[in-house]
Scaffold this motif. Structure first.
Motif, PDB file in Angstrom:
ATOM      1  N   THR A 151       0.828  -1.210   0.000  1.00  0.00           N
ATOM      2  CA  THR A 151       0.000   0.000   0.000  1.00  0.00           C
ATOM      3  C   THR A 151       0.858   1.254   0.000  1.00  0.00           C
ATOM      4  OG1 THR A 151      -1.785  -1.136   1.170  1.00  0.00           O
ATOM      5  CG2 THR A 151      -1.775   1.267   1.264  1.00  0.00           C
ATOM      6  N   VAL A 152       1.845   1.295   0.892  1.00  0.00           N
ATOM      7  CA  VAL A 152       2.722   2.462   0.963  1.00  0.00           C
ATOM      8  C   VAL A 152       3.547   2.589  -0.316  1.00  0.00           C
ATOM      9  CG1 VAL A 152       4.649   3.507   2.223  1.00  0.00           C
ATOM     10  CG2 VAL A 152       2.802   2.390   3.476  1.00  0.00           C
ATOM     11  N   THR A 153       3.953   1.447  -0.892  1.00  0.00           N
ATOM     12  CA  THR A 153       4.680   1.476  -2.171  1.00  0.00           C
ATOM     13  C   THR A 153       3.815   2.075  -3.266  1.00  0.00           C
ATOM     14  OG1 THR A 153       5.954  -0.490  -1.554  1.00  0.00           O
ATOM     15  CG2 THR A 153       5.875   0.074  -3.895  1.00  0.00           C
ATOM     16  N   ASP A 154       2.557   1.638  -3.339  1.00  0.00           N
ATOM     17  CA  ASP A 154       1.641   2.170  -4.363  1.00  0.00           C
ATOM     18  C   ASP A 154       1.430   3.673  -4.183  1.00  0.00           C
ATOM     19  OD1 ASP A 154       1.369  -0.294  -5.490  1.00  0.00           O
ATOM     20  OD2 ASP A 154      -0.539  -0.764  -4.513  1.00  0.00           O
ATOM     21  N   LEU A 159       2.516   9.211  -5.987  1.00  0.00           N
ATOM     22  CA  LEU A 159       2.991  10.574  -5.748  1.00  0.00           C
ATOM     23  C   LEU A 159       4.156  10.910  -6.678  1.00  0.00           C
ATOM     24  CD1 LEU A 159       2.896  10.688  -1.834  1.00  0.00           C
ATOM     25  CD2 LEU A 159       1.384  11.902  -3.417  1.00  0.00           C
ATOM     26  N   GLY A 160       5.075   9.955  -6.856  1.00  0.00           N
ATOM     27  CA  GLY A 160       6.228  10.205  -7.708  1.00  0.00           C
ATOM     28  C   GLY A 160       5.859  10.402  -9.167  1.00  0.00           C
ATOM     29  N   ARG A 161       4.802   9.749  -9.616  1.00  0.00           N
ATOM     30  CA  ARG A 161       4.380   9.838 -11.019  1.00  0.00           C
ATOM     31  C   ARG A 161       3.318  10.906 -11.248  1.00  0.00           C
ATOM     32  NH1 ARG A 161       3.499   3.287 -11.628  1.00  0.00           N
ATOM     33  NH2 ARG A 161       5.711   2.696 -11.795  1.00  0.00           N
ATOM     34  N   SER A 162       2.907  11.585 -10.192  1.00  0.00           N
ATOM     35  CA  SER A 162       1.770  12.499 -10.296  1.00  0.00           C
ATOM     36  C   SER A 162       2.000  13.641 -11.287  1.00  0.00           C
ATOM     37  CB  SER A 162       1.428  13.070  -8.909  1.00  0.00           C
ATOM     38  OG  SER A 162       2.533  13.783  -8.374  1.00  0.00           O
ATOM     39  N   ARG A 163       3.214  14.133 -11.385  1.00  0.00           N
ATOM     40  CA  ARG A 163       3.476  15.251 -12.299  1.00  0.00           C
ATOM     41  C   ARG A 163       3.317  14.834 -13.752  1.00  0.00           C
ATOM     42  NH1 ARG A 163       8.681  18.763 -10.859  1.00  0.00           N
ATOM     43  NH2 ARG A 163       7.667  20.005 -12.490  1.00  0.00           N
ATOM     44  N   SER A 164       3.580  13.564 -14.029  1.00  0.00           N
ATOM     45  CA  SER A 164       3.484  13.085 -15.406  1.00  0.00           C
ATOM     46  C   SER A 164       2.147  12.425 -15.712  1.00  0.00           C
ATOM     47  CB  SER A 164       4.606  12.081 -15.698  1.00  0.00           C
ATOM     48  OG  SER A 164       5.875  12.673 -15.517  1.00  0.00           O
ATOM     49  N   HIS A 165       1.588  11.721 -14.726  1.00  0.00           N
ATOM     50  CA  HIS A 165       0.390  10.931 -14.977  1.00  0.00           C
ATOM     51  C   HIS A 165      -0.820  11.361 -14.153  1.00  0.00           C
ATOM     52  CE1 HIS A 165       2.858   8.096 -17.252  1.00  0.00           C
ATOM     53  NE2 HIS A 165       3.724   8.105 -16.257  1.00  0.00           N
ATOM     54  N   GLY A 166      -0.631  12.331 -13.272  1.00  0.00           N
ATOM     55  CA  GLY A 166      -1.729  12.716 -12.401  1.00  0.00           C
ATOM     56  C   GLY A 166      -1.952  11.673 -11.315  1.00  0.00           C
ATOM     57  N   ILE A 167      -2.998  11.855 -10.521  1.00  0.00           N
ATOM     58  CA  ILE A 167      -3.314  10.949  -9.423  1.00  0.00           C
ATOM     59  C   ILE A 167      -4.719  10.387  -9.604  1.00  0.00           C
ATOM     60  CG2 ILE A 167      -3.758  10.782  -6.938  1.00  0.00           C
ATOM     61  CD1 ILE A 167      -1.552  12.739  -6.440  1.00  0.00           C
TER      62      ILE A 167
END
Length: 238
Positions: A151-154, A159-167
């Motif tokens: 869960t924490v990994t996901d 969060l790390g991909r949010s700038r490129s892929h959104g949330i």
């Protein structure tokens, strides 16, 4: 439905794990820690009680396998099969509570020649194995409610991909809710376990039974439909 369902069951897992740590001194839902301790015990048998760790590992695996067998033919997220898993979890938790506190049950366990702690650990771990197998079988999104490394990994990847892929807000809400409710369940488990001992496991057993009932009722409730507009009368009808 999935959000509330998984969050509530996460609180059950946190509660059970906290009580197990108080009563047994071992977690029954965190197999990473249990497996690590089992490996350490193999190297140095004086470190941990290897037979209890083995019982936890075997119980969790058996519970998960049972959930997989029961839910193998369904693609829905509620219904009788899900209720069956939850009722089985409730029964195992009640048996674990009785094995810790009830004198007559403790006498039966002692007469069998099996260490009481092993039986308690096996029952509690099997209960959480059933639960994790249930939520991991959700169609479209596997949700872990008994341990949170994934869960924490996901959440971190999201969060790390949010700038490129959104949330994905819905998925993030499910992950955060399960994490927060697991922590809340742990707090409640410590408080209840300190006052009630093993009988505190009756609380999560009751929650599982209630969720089972809601699951069946939700599946039986027909979807609401809009009544069709009345057909105007024709000359022949008149």
């Amino acid at each position: 439905m999935v959000l509330g369902y998984s969050a509530l069951l996460a609180s059950v897992a946190g509660f059970v794990n906290a009580v197990a740590l108080l009563v047994l001194a071992f977690p029954v839902g965190n197999l990473t820690g249990v497996t690590t301790q089992l490996g350490m015990n193999t190297a140095n048998p004086w470190l941990y009680e290897g037979h209890v760790l083995t019982a936890i590992l075997f119980g969790f695996l058996t519970g998960t396998a049972a959930a997989g067998a029961i839910l193998a033919r369904t693609q829905v997220q509620t219904g009788r099969r899900h209720a069956t898993v939850l009722v089985a979890e409730a029964v195992l938790l009640l048996l674990a509570a009785a094995g810790v506190e009830d004198v007559s049950v403790k006498a039966v366990i002692a007469a069998s020649g099996i260490e009481q702690t092993v039986v308690q650990a096996l029952l509690a771990a099997a209960a959480l194995g059933l639960q994790n197998g249930l939520t991991s079988s959700f169609h479209g999104m596997a949700i872990r409610t008994t341990h949170f490394t994934g869960t924490v990994t996901d959440l971190g990847l999201m969060l790390g991909r949010s700038r490129s892929h959104g949330i994905d807000r819905w998925k993030a809400a499910v992950l955060v809710a399960t994490l927060v409710l697991f922590l809340t369940g742990g707090v409640a488990g410590v408080l209840a376990g300190a006052r009630l001992g093993g009988y505190a496991l009756i609380v999560p057993a009751a929650i599982c039974a209630a969720v089972a009932g809601v699951s069946v009722l939700h599946r039986r409730t027909p979807p609401t439909t809009t009544a069709p507009d009345p057909v105007p009368a024709t000359a022949q009808d008149r």
